[in-house]
Design a protein around this motif. Structure first.
Motif, PDB file in Angstrom:
ATOM      1  N   GLN A 260      63.072  36.019  52.498  1.00  0.00           N
ATOM      2  CA  GLN A 260      62.795  34.711  53.102  1.00  0.00           C
ATOM      3  C   GLN A 260      63.375  34.626  54.516  1.00  0.00           C
ATOM      4  OE1 GLN A 260      64.758  34.175  49.795  1.00  0.00           O
ATOM      5  NE2 GLN A 260      62.857  34.983  48.966  1.00  0.00           N
ATOM      6  N   GLU A 261      63.314  35.758  55.229  1.00  0.00           N
ATOM      7  CA  GLU A 261      63.989  35.834  56.530  1.00  0.00           C
ATOM      8  C   GLU A 261      63.351  34.973  57.613  1.00  0.00           C
ATOM      9  OE1 GLU A 261      60.986  39.191  56.341  1.00  0.00           O
ATOM     10  OE2 GLU A 261      62.462  38.285  54.990  1.00  0.00           O
TER      11      GLU A 261
ATOM     12  N   PHE B  76      65.462  26.007  52.993  1.00  0.00           N
ATOM     13  CA  PHE B  76      64.470  26.382  51.979  1.00  0.00           C
ATOM     14  C   PHE B  76      64.961  27.594  51.197  1.00  0.00           C
ATOM     15  CE2 PHE B  76      60.875  28.810  50.423  1.00  0.00           C
ATOM     16  CZ  PHE B  76      60.065  27.841  49.854  1.00  0.00           C
ATOM     17  N   LYS B  77      65.462  28.582  51.917  1.00  0.00           N
ATOM     18  CA  LYS B  77      65.974  29.794  51.279  1.00  0.00           C
ATOM     19  C   LYS B  77      67.105  29.460  50.311  1.00  0.00           C
ATOM     20  CE  LYS B  77      68.106  34.263  52.381  1.00  0.00           C
ATOM     21  NZ  LYS B  77      68.461  35.210  53.456  1.00  0.00           N
ATOM     22  N   GLY B  78      68.034  28.620  50.748  1.00  0.00           N
ATOM     23  CA  GLY B  78      69.149  28.252  49.895  1.00  0.00           C
ATOM     24  C   GLY B  78      68.708  27.506  48.647  1.00  0.00           C
ATOM     25  N   ALA B  79      67.791  26.557  48.828  1.00  0.00           N
ATOM     26  CA  ALA B  79      67.312  25.769  47.692  1.00  0.00           C
ATOM     27  C   ALA B  79      66.534  26.642  46.710  1.00  0.00           C
ATOM     28  CB  ALA B  79      66.436  24.623  48.188  1.00  0.00           C
ATOM     29  N   LEU B  80      65.700  27.536  47.257  1.00  0.00           N
ATOM     30  CA  LEU B  80      64.912  28.416  46.397  1.00  0.00           C
ATOM     31  C   LEU B  80      65.818  29.296  45.545  1.00  0.00           C
ATOM     32  CD1 LEU B  80      62.215  29.754  45.530  1.00  0.00           C
ATOM     33  CD2 LEU B  80      62.505  31.316  47.467  1.00  0.00           C
ATOM     34  N   ARG B  81      66.814  29.898  46.166  1.00  0.00           N
ATOM     35  CA  ARG B  81      67.677  30.822  45.439  1.00  0.00           C
ATOM     36  C   ARG B  81      68.560  30.102  44.419  1.00  0.00           C
ATOM     37  NH1 ARG B  81      68.739  36.290  48.491  1.00  0.00           N
ATOM     38  NH2 ARG B  81      66.704  36.513  49.466  1.00  0.00           N
TER      39      ARG B  81
ATOM     40  N   PRO C 201      66.577  37.411  43.884  1.00  0.00           N
ATOM     41  CA  PRO C 201      65.824  38.251  44.823  1.00  0.00           C
ATOM     42  C   PRO C 201      66.646  39.469  45.225  1.00  0.00           C
ATOM     43  CG  PRO C 201      65.578  35.939  45.401  1.00  0.00           C
ATOM     44  CD  PRO C 201      66.625  35.999  44.325  1.00  0.00           C
ATOM     45  N   ARG C 202      65.994  40.625  45.305  1.00  0.00           N
ATOM     46  CA  ARG C 202      66.690  41.879  45.603  1.00  0.00           C
ATOM     47  C   ARG C 202      66.579  42.162  47.098  1.00  0.00           C
ATOM     48  NH1 ARG C 202      69.462  41.334  41.120  1.00  0.00           N
ATOM     49  NH2 ARG C 202      68.210  41.591  39.208  1.00  0.00           N
ATOM     50  N   ASP C 203      67.596  41.768  47.838  1.00  0.00           N
ATOM     51  CA  ASP C 203      67.543  41.896  49.288  1.00  0.00           C
ATOM     52  C   ASP C 203      67.541  43.347  49.763  1.00  0.00           C
ATOM     53  OD1 ASP C 203      67.418  39.174  49.586  1.00  0.00           O
ATOM     54  OD2 ASP C 203      69.567  38.912  49.933  1.00  0.00           O
TER      55      ASP C 203
ATOM     56  N   ASP D 131      54.982  45.561  52.732  1.00  0.00           N
ATOM     57  CA  ASP D 131      54.466  44.400  53.462  1.00  0.00           C
ATOM     58  C   ASP D 131      55.267  43.155  53.119  1.00  0.00           C
ATOM     59  OD1 ASP D 131      52.365  45.856  54.643  1.00  0.00           O
ATOM     60  OD2 ASP D 131      51.109  45.589  52.859  1.00  0.00           O
ATOM     61  N   SER D 132      55.694  42.435  54.143  1.00  0.00           N
ATOM     62  CA  SER D 132      56.361  41.151  53.967  1.00  0.00           C
ATOM     63  C   SER D 132      55.299  40.052  54.037  1.00  0.00           C
ATOM     64  CB  SER D 132      57.408  40.944  55.065  1.00  0.00           C
ATOM     65  OG  SER D 132      58.059  39.703  54.905  1.00  0.00           O
ATOM     66  N   LEU D 133      55.283  39.190  53.025  1.00  0.00           N
ATOM     67  CA  LEU D 133      54.240  38.165  52.916  1.00  0.00           C
ATOM     68  C   LEU D 133      54.824  36.760  53.073  1.00  0.00           C
ATOM     69  CD1 LEU D 133      52.514  39.550  49.666  1.00  0.00           C
ATOM     70  CD2 LEU D 133      52.026  40.193  52.042  1.00  0.00           C
ATOM     71  N   TYR D 134      54.011  35.864  53.613  1.00  0.00           N
ATOM     72  CA  TYR D 134      54.342  34.437  53.660  1.00  0.00           C
ATOM     73  C   TYR D 134      55.725  34.198  54.290  1.00  0.00           C
ATOM     74  CZ  TYR D 134      50.842  35.129  50.040  1.00  0.00           C
ATOM     75  OH  TYR D 134      49.743  35.567  49.324  1.00  0.00           O
ATOM     76  N   ARG D 135      55.902  34.798  55.485  1.00  0.00           N
ATOM     77  CA  ARG D 135      57.141  34.633  56.254  1.00  0.00           C
ATOM     78  C   ARG D 135      58.364  35.129  55.486  1.00  0.00           C
ATOM     79  NH1 ARG D 135      57.437  28.687  58.507  1.00  0.00           N
ATOM     80  NH2 ARG D 135      59.089  29.631  59.778  1.00  0.00           N
ATOM     81  N   GLY D 136      58.155  36.169  54.707  1.00  0.00           N
ATOM     82  CA  GLY D 136      59.257  36.773  53.980  1.00  0.00           C
ATOM     83  C   GLY D 136      59.498  36.204  52.601  1.00  0.00           C
ATOM     84  N   TYR D 137      58.674  35.247  52.188  1.00  0.00           N
ATOM     85  CA  TYR D 137      58.841  34.658  50.852  1.00  0.00           C
ATOM     86  C   TYR D 137      58.729  35.733  49.781  1.00  0.00           C
ATOM     87  CZ  TYR D 137      58.027  31.742  46.747  1.00  0.00           C
ATOM     88  OH  TYR D 137      58.129  31.162  45.498  1.00  0.00           O
ATOM     89  N   ALA D 138      57.745  36.631  49.954  1.00  0.00           N
ATOM     90  CA  ALA D 138      57.506  37.685  48.978  1.00  0.00           C
ATOM     91  C   ALA D 138      57.270  39.004  49.693  1.00  0.00           C
ATOM     92  CB  ALA D 138      56.295  37.336  48.109  1.00  0.00           C
TER      93      ALA D 138
END
Length: 218
Positions: free
Chosen positions: A159-160, A166-171, A181-183, A203-210
């Motif tokens: 999620q870079e 958003f990253k904090g809330a998601l995790r 998530p395995r960074d 491939d990094s998708l959706y701004r790093g989401y996946a």
């Protein structure tokens, strides 16, 4: 099954004993990239395909419908999930083409579980982030590939390129379901691809989401 594996199996059964009944309805909104993975499996006619951590069977069903000339197999450590998967696969008249087995994705015997020496395609969809010894799963998958086979992975990214909040809330939310998530996924895949003599597409998708990764013949 070792004590650690048995403990993880019990944990997964506990987490999904009730969730499995509405899992697919909710996960479609945030397990992004699964259909992309299936579209790019390129399963050969007559080939064998394995999903590690097959859960409710959603991906196996989609893939079996997309590649009607291939045979599919699903492995999961949760008996509860496999029960749901078997029912879903049966409702779609796919039981003759999709086999299921209970086992640990970090150490499995294709011959014992499925009567096969290996697989032409193996895919892992949002399972590495739930498996404590996830690095062993990647190694085991590569070991179970037939000559010229490929490993396909989709999972949460770093999620870079998304807002920090958003990253904090998601995790924090994912942690409630024992998902991490395995960074270091890219680095581990790069190391495993070199060891196995495979080429890696990451491939990094959706701004790093996946992320969506494919390890194939070099």
């Amino acid at each position: 099954m070792s004590a650690i594996e048995h403990s993880h199996a019990e944990l997964m059964d506990g987490v999904y004993r009730h969730q499995r009944h509405f899992y697919d309805l909710t996960r479609k909104y945030y397990l992004l990239g699964r259909d992309r993975l299936i579209d790019r499996l390129d399963a050969p006619p007559g080939g064998s395909v394995l999903e590690l951590g097959c859960g409710t069977g959603r991906n196996l069903i989609q893939a079996a419908q997309a590649y009607p000339d291939a045979r599919f197999h699903g492995l999961d450590i949760s008996a509860e999930m496999l029960e749901t998967a078997a029912v879903s696969i049966g409702k779609r008249d796919l039981s003759s083409r999709v086999g299921l087995a209970r086992g640990d994705a970090t150490a499995f015997d294709p011959e014992k579980l499925f009567g096969l020496a290996g697989f032409d395609r193996i895919f892992i969809s949002y399972s590495l982030s739930m498996i404590p010894e996830w690095r062993r799963t990647i190694a085991a998958a590569l070991e179970a590939l037939n000559e010229g086979g490929s490993l396909h992975v989709v999972d949460f990214g770093r999620q870079e390129r998304l807002p920090g909040w958003f990253k904090g809330a998601l995790r924090a939310w994912l942690a409630k379901f024992h998902v991490s998530p395995r960074d270091s996924l890219r680095e581990v895949l790069e190391a495993e691809s070199r060891r196995a003599g495979k080429s890696l597409r990451f491939d990094s998708l959706y701004r790093g989401y996946a992320v969506h990764s494919v390890l194939t013949k070099a």
